[in-house]
Motif scaffolding. Structure first.
Motif, PDB file in Angstrom:
ATOM      1  N   LYS A  52       0.847  -1.195   0.000  1.00  0.00           N
ATOM      2  CA  LYS A  52       0.000   0.000   0.000  1.00  0.00           C
ATOM      3  C   LYS A  52       0.882   1.244   0.000  1.00  0.00           C
ATOM      4  O   LYS A  52       1.986   1.234   0.564  1.00  0.00           O
ATOM      5  CB  LYS A  52      -0.896   0.040   1.245  1.00  0.00           C
ATOM      6  N   LEU A  53       0.367   2.313  -0.602  1.00  0.00           N
ATOM      7  CA  LEU A  53       1.104   3.589  -0.595  1.00  0.00           C
ATOM      8  C   LEU A  53       0.124   4.745  -0.723  1.00  0.00           C
ATOM      9  O   LEU A  53      -0.861   4.659  -1.458  1.00  0.00           O
ATOM     10  CB  LEU A  53       2.119   3.653  -1.731  1.00  0.00           C
ATOM     11  N   THR A  54       0.416   5.801  -0.027  1.00  0.00           N
ATOM     12  CA  THR A  54      -0.308   7.070  -0.187  1.00  0.00           C
ATOM     13  C   THR A  54       0.707   8.209  -0.126  1.00  0.00           C
ATOM     14  O   THR A  54       1.599   8.192   0.735  1.00  0.00           O
ATOM     15  CB  THR A  54      -1.369   7.256   0.915  1.00  0.00           C
ATOM     16  N   LEU A  55       0.560   9.168  -1.033  1.00  0.00           N
ATOM     17  CA  LEU A  55       1.453  10.329  -1.078  1.00  0.00           C
ATOM     18  C   LEU A  55       0.637  11.594  -0.863  1.00  0.00           C
ATOM     19  O   LEU A  55      -0.289  11.892  -1.622  1.00  0.00           O
ATOM     20  CB  LEU A  55       2.163  10.401  -2.435  1.00  0.00           C
ATOM     21  N   TYR A  56       0.980  12.333   0.178  1.00  0.00           N
ATOM     22  CA  TYR A  56       0.372  13.640   0.445  1.00  0.00           C
ATOM     23  C   TYR A  56       1.370  14.734   0.078  1.00  0.00           C
ATOM     24  O   TYR A  56       2.528  14.688   0.511  1.00  0.00           O
ATOM     25  CB  TYR A  56      -0.004  13.781   1.919  1.00  0.00           C
ATOM     26  N   VAL A  57       0.915  15.710  -0.707  1.00  0.00           N
ATOM     27  CA  VAL A  57       1.779  16.796  -1.183  1.00  0.00           C
ATOM     28  C   VAL A  57       1.226  18.126  -0.685  1.00  0.00           C
ATOM     29  O   VAL A  57       0.003  18.353  -0.698  1.00  0.00           O
ATOM     30  CB  VAL A  57       1.864  16.788  -2.720  1.00  0.00           C
ATOM     31  N   LEU A  58       2.116  19.013  -0.286  1.00  0.00           N
ATOM     32  CA  LEU A  58       1.714  20.342   0.173  1.00  0.00           C
ATOM     33  C   LEU A  58       1.640  21.296  -1.008  1.00  0.00           C
ATOM     34  O   LEU A  58       2.661  21.631  -1.619  1.00  0.00           O
ATOM     35  CB  LEU A  58       2.705  20.868   1.216  1.00  0.00           C
ATOM     36  N   VAL A  66      -1.334  10.498  -4.750  1.00  0.00           N
ATOM     37  CA  VAL A  66      -1.155   9.117  -5.199  1.00  0.00           C
ATOM     38  C   VAL A  66      -1.637   8.186  -4.103  1.00  0.00           C
ATOM     39  O   VAL A  66      -1.340   8.415  -2.917  1.00  0.00           O
ATOM     40  CB  VAL A  66       0.331   8.802  -5.525  1.00  0.00           C
ATOM     41  N   GLN A  67      -2.378   7.147  -4.478  1.00  0.00           N
ATOM     42  CA  GLN A  67      -2.738   6.102  -3.519  1.00  0.00           C
ATOM     43  C   GLN A  67      -3.001   4.797  -4.266  1.00  0.00           C
ATOM     44  O   GLN A  67      -3.510   4.813  -5.387  1.00  0.00           O
ATOM     45  CB  GLN A  67      -3.969   6.509  -2.696  1.00  0.00           C
ATOM     46  N   PHE A  68      -2.628   3.700  -3.663  1.00  0.00           N
ATOM     47  CA  PHE A  68      -2.995   2.395  -4.207  1.00  0.00           C
ATOM     48  C   PHE A  68      -3.013   1.361  -3.084  1.00  0.00           C
ATOM     49  O   PHE A  68      -2.302   1.496  -2.078  1.00  0.00           O
ATOM     50  CB  PHE A  68      -2.066   1.959  -5.347  1.00  0.00           C
ATOM     51  N   GLY A  69      -3.849   0.364  -3.260  1.00  0.00           N
ATOM     52  CA  GLY A  69      -3.927  -0.734  -2.314  1.00  0.00           C
ATOM     53  C   GLY A  69      -4.649  -0.421  -1.028  1.00  0.00           C
ATOM     54  O   GLY A  69      -4.695  -1.260  -0.119  1.00  0.00           O
ATOM     55  N   THR A  70      -5.228   0.783  -0.885  1.00  0.00           N
ATOM     56  CA  THR A  70      -5.803   1.194   0.388  1.00  0.00           C
ATOM     57  C   THR A  70      -7.291   0.857   0.474  1.00  0.00           C
ATOM     58  O   THR A  70      -7.995   0.811  -0.540  1.00  0.00           O
ATOM     59  CB  THR A  70      -5.621   2.711   0.591  1.00  0.00           C
ATOM     60  N   GLU A 104      -3.649   1.843   8.566  1.00  0.00           N
ATOM     61  CA  GLU A 104      -3.491   0.899   7.446  1.00  0.00           C
ATOM     62  C   GLU A 104      -2.024   0.691   7.087  1.00  0.00           C
ATOM     63  O   GLU A 104      -1.654  -0.312   6.500  1.00  0.00           O
ATOM     64  CB  GLU A 104      -4.219   1.419   6.206  1.00  0.00           C
ATOM     65  N   PHE A 105      -1.192   1.702   7.395  1.00  0.00           N
ATOM     66  CA  PHE A 105       0.187   1.701   6.925  1.00  0.00           C
ATOM     67  C   PHE A 105       1.160   1.285   8.030  1.00  0.00           C
ATOM     68  O   PHE A 105       0.822   1.298   9.216  1.00  0.00           O
ATOM     69  CB  PHE A 105       0.552   3.089   6.387  1.00  0.00           C
ATOM     70  N   ASP A 106       2.375   0.946   7.581  1.00  0.00           N
ATOM     71  CA  ASP A 106       3.437   0.555   8.522  1.00  0.00           C
ATOM     72  C   ASP A 106       4.340   1.724   8.883  1.00  0.00           C
ATOM     73  O   ASP A 106       4.862   1.792  10.000  1.00  0.00           O
ATOM     74  CB  ASP A 106       4.318  -0.548   7.904  1.00  0.00           C
ATOM     75  N   LEU A 123       3.531   4.035   3.763  1.00  0.00           N
ATOM     76  CA  LEU A 123       3.828   2.747   3.132  1.00  0.00           C
ATOM     77  C   LEU A 123       3.331   1.578   3.982  1.00  0.00           C
ATOM     78  O   LEU A 123       3.332   1.646   5.205  1.00  0.00           O
ATOM     79  CB  LEU A 123       5.340   2.567   2.958  1.00  0.00           C
ATOM     80  N   LYS A 124       2.936   0.536   3.271  1.00  0.00           N
ATOM     81  CA  LYS A 124       2.787  -0.779   3.882  1.00  0.00           C
ATOM     82  C   LYS A 124       3.490  -1.754   2.948  1.00  0.00           C
ATOM     83  O   LYS A 124       3.169  -1.819   1.758  1.00  0.00           O
ATOM     84  CB  LYS A 124       1.321  -1.175   4.044  1.00  0.00           C
ATOM     85  N   VAL A 125       4.483  -2.459   3.480  1.00  0.00           N
ATOM     86  CA  VAL A 125       5.313  -3.309   2.634  1.00  0.00           C
ATOM     87  C   VAL A 125       4.946  -4.770   2.837  1.00  0.00           C
ATOM     88  O   VAL A 125       4.406  -5.166   3.875  1.00  0.00           O
ATOM     89  CB  VAL A 125       6.813  -3.093   2.941  1.00  0.00           C
TER      90      VAL A 125
END
Length: 409
Positions: A52-58, A66-70, A104-106, A123-125
């Motif tokens: 899983k991944l999520t990207l927060y931008v200012l 960006v997000q996937f697997g959530t 949800e993430f590590d 991230l979740k690996v």
């Protein structure tokens, strides 16, 4: 260390190097922001095999790009204070989360550029590669992408500002053509005007038009709602109609009726204009006027006593047809002065937020009656500066003096 483990680490580093090369090439190819985010997502998913991944931008605010697997749609989730306080790669389990869905993430990884926070990566690996994940590499990869995107955004804003500046310069040039180039200064009539926009382009307008075949002249002033380029464009249309209609209309009522009709069509009743129009006849010595919701001009008929010209109608552009209209007439005018102005003058404020006001203006005009117009205008500007002190002008500043000497020799 087992040979297989060494090989896995070697393979992982090779994937990371290749990923950096791919990202760098994508940046050099000047791809759009949306494409860069897609490449970023694909690179991490393919090369790092993240779960899983999520990207927060200012940007203006923190946005999920960006997000996937959530399980959760993080585009609808705001970052909590617990995340914003993270300054280095940190395990989520060690945070006291005020937004529970981030569990949800590590791990959370802040991304910085020159000590300035740009983004957060969540991230979740996959458990089988957990010991192979290099947060430094993810920070570097994210940094390359985000700095490139920010540079694009800054470049775009610069181009937009340059285009806007060109538009403003053009609008300013157009507006300068609206004002009469030469105001009369003869033994019979003298007109002096002052105009200072609050911004580069303003929404005030004044004019002087001679009707030679009728031995008359028109003097007017207007103020459009709003400021800047849109106000200047609307005023340019207004001026074109005024100059055309005023030369053929039989009286001020016809002029104002047509102006209101055209303004209602062009502005869709979203903007309005306050307007004052006066027509003086040298033969009859009558001044006919209509005040359309404007600051009442001040008339001095041979003495320092002021008469405010208030008769007329409501603002132009708000109603079609106008709900009422009355034409004012002042007869027997030979030697007189007429002072027209916009509300930028009377609404000049001092440090106590008190406005200069019409009463102070009237007192100034009465005490300066008969003086040369150049001196009157210079002293009025000084009086306004002394009054406002450190306060800026909050609106366009426009005023016009008309002095007529039409007495029999």
């Amino acid at each position: 260390m087992p040979q297989r483990s060494l090989q896995n680490r070697f393979d992982q580093k090779e994937l990371e190097v290749n990923a950096l090369l791919e990202i760098t090439q994508a940046v050099n190819n000047n791809l759009p922001e949306e494409d860069l985010y897609k490449i970023y997502e694909f690179t991490l998913r393919a090369n790092l095999r993240l779960d899983k991944l999520t990207l927060y931008v200012l940007e203006e605010d923190w946005e999920c790009k960006v997000q996937f697997g959530t399980k959760k749609d993080f585009t609808q989730v705001s970052l909590g204070q617990s995340c914003l306080q993270v300054s280095e790669a940190t395990e989520i389990s060690k945070l006291d989360l005020d937004v529970p869905c981030f569990s949800e993430f590590d791990i959370i990884i802040p991304v910085k550029h020159k000590d300035r926070l740009l983004a957060f990566v969540f991230l979740k690996v996959k458990s089988e590669i957990e010991d192979l994940i290099d947060t430094t590499f993810i920070q570097a990869l994210s940094n390359i992408i985000l700095v490139a995107i920010e540079n694009k955004r800054l470049a775009r804003k610069q181009l937009e500002q340059q285009a806007l500046q060109r538009d403003i310069e053009i609008a300013s040039d157009v507006q300068n053509f609206l004002f009469p180039k030469d105001l009369p200064r003869t033994d019979k009539i003298e007109i002096k005007a002052f105009y200072q926009p609050c911004q580069t382009v303003g929404g005030d307008y004044y004019d002087y038009i001679t009707l030679e075949d009728q031995n008359q002249f028109v003097v007017c002033i207007a103020d459009v709602s709003g400021k800047g380029v849109p106000a200047a464009i609307l005023m340019s249309n207004f001026q074109a109609v005024l100059r055309t209609v005023s030369r053929t209309a039989k009286n001020p009522k016809e002029v104002v009726t047509e102006l209101n009709y055209q303004l209602s069509r062009n502005a869709n009743r979203e903007n309005f204009i306050t307007f004052f129009l006066a027509v003086y006849d040298y033969d009859t010595k009558d001044l006919r006027y209509i005040n359309a919701g404007h600051n009442p001009p001040m008339l001095m008929n041979g003495s320092a006593e002021v008469q405010r010209l208030t008769v007329g109608t409501t603002v132009l552009g708000a109603f079609e047809p106008l709900p009422f209209m009355e034409m004012g007439t002042v007869s027997g005018l030979e030697d007189f002065s007429l002072f027209l102005f916009t509300d930028g003058l009377t609404e000049t404020f001092d440090d106590k937020e008190e406005e200069f006001g019409a009463e102070r203006l009237q007192a100034f005009l009465e005490s300066n009656h008969g003086r040369p117009l150049d001196d009157v205008h210079n002293d009025l500007l000084k009086a306004l500066d002394d009054y406002r002190k450190s306060q800026p002008f909050s609106d366009d500043l426009t005023f016009l003096s008309c002095r007529v000497k039409n007495g029999t020799a």
